[in-house]
Design an enzyme around this catalytic site. Structure first.
Site, mmCIF file in Angstrom:
data_model
loop_
_atom_site.group_PDB
_atom_site.id
_atom_site.type_symbol
_atom_site.label_atom_id
_atom_site.label_comp_id
_atom_site.label_asym_id
_atom_site.label_seq_id
_atom_site.Cartn_x
_atom_site.Cartn_y
_atom_site.Cartn_z
ATOM 1 N N CYS A 31 0.836 -1.209 0.000
ATOM 2 C CA CYS A 31 0.000 0.000 0.000
ATOM 3 C C CYS A 31 0.871 1.259 0.000
ATOM 4 O O CYS A 31 1.563 1.526 0.982
ATOM 5 C CB CYS A 31 -0.909 -0.062 1.230
ATOM 6 N N CYS A 34 0.171 3.761 2.756
ATOM 7 C CA CYS A 34 0.647 3.202 4.036
ATOM 8 C C CYS A 34 2.140 3.476 4.208
ATOM 9 O O CYS A 34 2.595 3.832 5.301
ATOM 10 C CB CYS A 34 0.418 1.691 4.092
#
Length: 106
Positions: A31, A34
């Protein structure tokens, strides 16, 4: 550097019994947002050391925990106090916003 705990099935119950508020970063290695938010969480963990406990939960490895906390998209930051959710932030938010939200719930 603050001690950041890896949240998983084995460590999660201990997190919930902590006297300090627990901030959990739900993330995944693939991600992009993230990966952008991770160093921000690390900085906040250092700056608020002694006031909060920070844990990171890889949702790919801990799908049961992500489901338990209703994590639908990542990154999601959940703050627990006494085992109850008091704050949630979804997406890569700027550090001042995230830190302010955490401090408002101390």
């Amino acid at each position: 550097m603050a001690n950041i705990i890896e949240a998983n099935a084995a460590t999660f119950d201990d997190l919930l019994t902590n006297d300090l508020p627990v901030v959990i970063d739900f993330w995944a290695p693939w991600c992009g947002p993230c990966r952008m938010l991770s160093p921000v969480v690390d900085e906040i963990a250092g700056e608020l050391e002694g006031k909060i406990v920070v844990a990171k939960c890889n949702v790919d490895e801990n799908q049961d925990l992500a489901m338990k906390y209703g994590v639908m998209s990542i990154p999601t930051i959940v703050m627990l106090k006494g085992g109850s959710e008091v704050m949630r932030s979804v997406g890569a938010v700027p550090k001042p916003k995230l830190k302010g939200d955490i401090e408002a719930n101390l």
